[in-house]
Design a protein around this motif. Structure first.
Motif, PDB file in Angstrom:
ATOM      1  N   ASN A 106       0.862  -1.185   0.000  1.00 55.70           N
ATOM      2  CA  ASN A 106       0.000   0.000   0.000  1.00 55.70           C
ATOM      3  C   ASN A 106       0.900   1.237   0.000  1.00 55.70           C
ATOM      4  OD1 ASN A 106      -1.639   2.194   0.790  1.00 55.70           O
ATOM      5  ND2 ASN A 106      -3.087   0.797   1.767  1.00 55.70           N
ATOM      6  N   PRO A 107       0.733   2.140  -0.965  1.00 51.15           N
ATOM      7  CA  PRO A 107       1.600   3.332  -1.027  1.00 51.15           C
ATOM      8  C   PRO A 107       1.647   4.122   0.276  1.00 51.15           C
ATOM      9  CG  PRO A 107       0.304   3.148  -3.026  1.00 51.15           C
ATOM     10  CD  PRO A 107      -0.227   2.100  -2.081  1.00 51.15           C
ATOM     11  N   SER A 108       0.545   4.142   0.999  1.00 55.33           N
ATOM     12  CA  SER A 108       0.512   4.902   2.249  1.00 55.33           C
ATOM     13  C   SER A 108       1.340   4.233   3.345  1.00 55.33           C
ATOM     14  CB  SER A 108      -0.934   5.070   2.735  1.00 55.33           C
ATOM     15  OG  SER A 108      -1.502   3.816   3.050  1.00 55.33           O
ATOM     16  N   LEU A 109       1.689   2.955   3.130  1.00 57.13           N
ATOM     17  CA  LEU A 109       2.466   2.221   4.132  1.00 57.13           C
ATOM     18  C   LEU A 109       3.884   1.927   3.661  1.00 57.13           C
ATOM     19  CD1 LEU A 109      -0.238  -0.380   5.268  1.00 57.13           C
ATOM     20  CD2 LEU A 109       0.388   1.778   6.374  1.00 57.13           C
ATOM     21  N   SER A 110       4.251   2.464   2.500  1.00 53.10           N
ATOM     22  CA  SER A 110       5.588   2.187   1.965  1.00 53.10           C
ATOM     23  C   SER A 110       6.339   3.467   1.629  1.00 53.10           C
ATOM     24  CB  SER A 110       5.478   1.310   0.714  1.00 53.10           C
ATOM     25  OG  SER A 110       4.680   1.940  -0.278  1.00 53.10           O
TER      26      SER A 110
END
Length: 200
Positions: A106-110
């Motif tokens: 997930n972009p928000s978690l990476s």
């Protein structure tokens, strides 16, 4: 019908004699070819270069030397020496899988500008020392995970090219599957002449 007389069978497109219908397939093919209009042969048909062609054309001696120097800086002398001497398609497959794992995050978690984001990214690639080294050498907080994915793939491509494994290069296959042929060289140069000169 008199014995020995040839029979003819009507079919779409013409008349077939019964000896043709009962003849072996190979005989029928020979007959069909013998009746076909004469066609000229030997015409050279241009084809688009394959992904391997693109990399081989790009990989001049100067490019190889520059990539070796930049990868040494990113991987460290010890790891570079190890992978340069022992790189194998199995290693490339592992690196390619790590790149795919990273893309799935997930972009928000990476995001690489947070501790949690870096931990997640590192966890996604932790089964390949090359992937971990490339992640650890990212020094700009605004680097996007997608840029690291591309850097991992181009690194795998370079190592396979150095060792003569391009025909088995999973990193090249994955990149080619997602990239238009005309853009493939640009993607490789984006890393070799761009990313690797800025980070690390």
């Amino acid at each position: 019908m008199a014995a020995g007389k040839r029979r003819e069978w009507q079919f779409a497109g013409g008349i077939a004699e019964d000896w043709m219908l009962n003849a072996p397939v190979a005989s029928r093919r020979r007959t069909a070819r013998s009746r076909a209009p004469h066609q000229e042969v030997g015409v050279l048909i241009a084809h688009a270069p394959s992904a391997i062609d693109v990399v081989q054309e790009l990989a001049t001696e100067g490019w190889r030397q520059a990539m070796a120097h930049r990868l040494t800086a990113h991987l460290g002398d010890q790891l570079w020496t190890e992978v340069d001497q022992t790189w194998h398609p199995a290693h490339c497959k592992r690196l390619a899988k790590a790149a795919r794992n990273l893309r799935k995050l997930n972009p928000s978690l990476s995001s690489l500008d947070t501790v949690l984001g870096r931990q997640n990214v590192r966890r996604a690639v932790n089964r390949t020392a090359v992937g971990v080294a490339l992640v650890d050498r990212v020094i700009t907080a605004d680097t996007q995970a997608e840029a690291v994915v591309l850097a991992m793939r181009v690194t795998g491509i370079a190592l396979c090219e150095f060792r003569g494994w391009l025909t088995h290069c999973q990193c090249l296959k994955d990149l080619a599957d997602e990239t238009a042929p005309a853009q493939l060289e640009g993607k490789v140069l984006e890393v070799s002449d761009g990313y690797l000169t800025r980070a690390g």
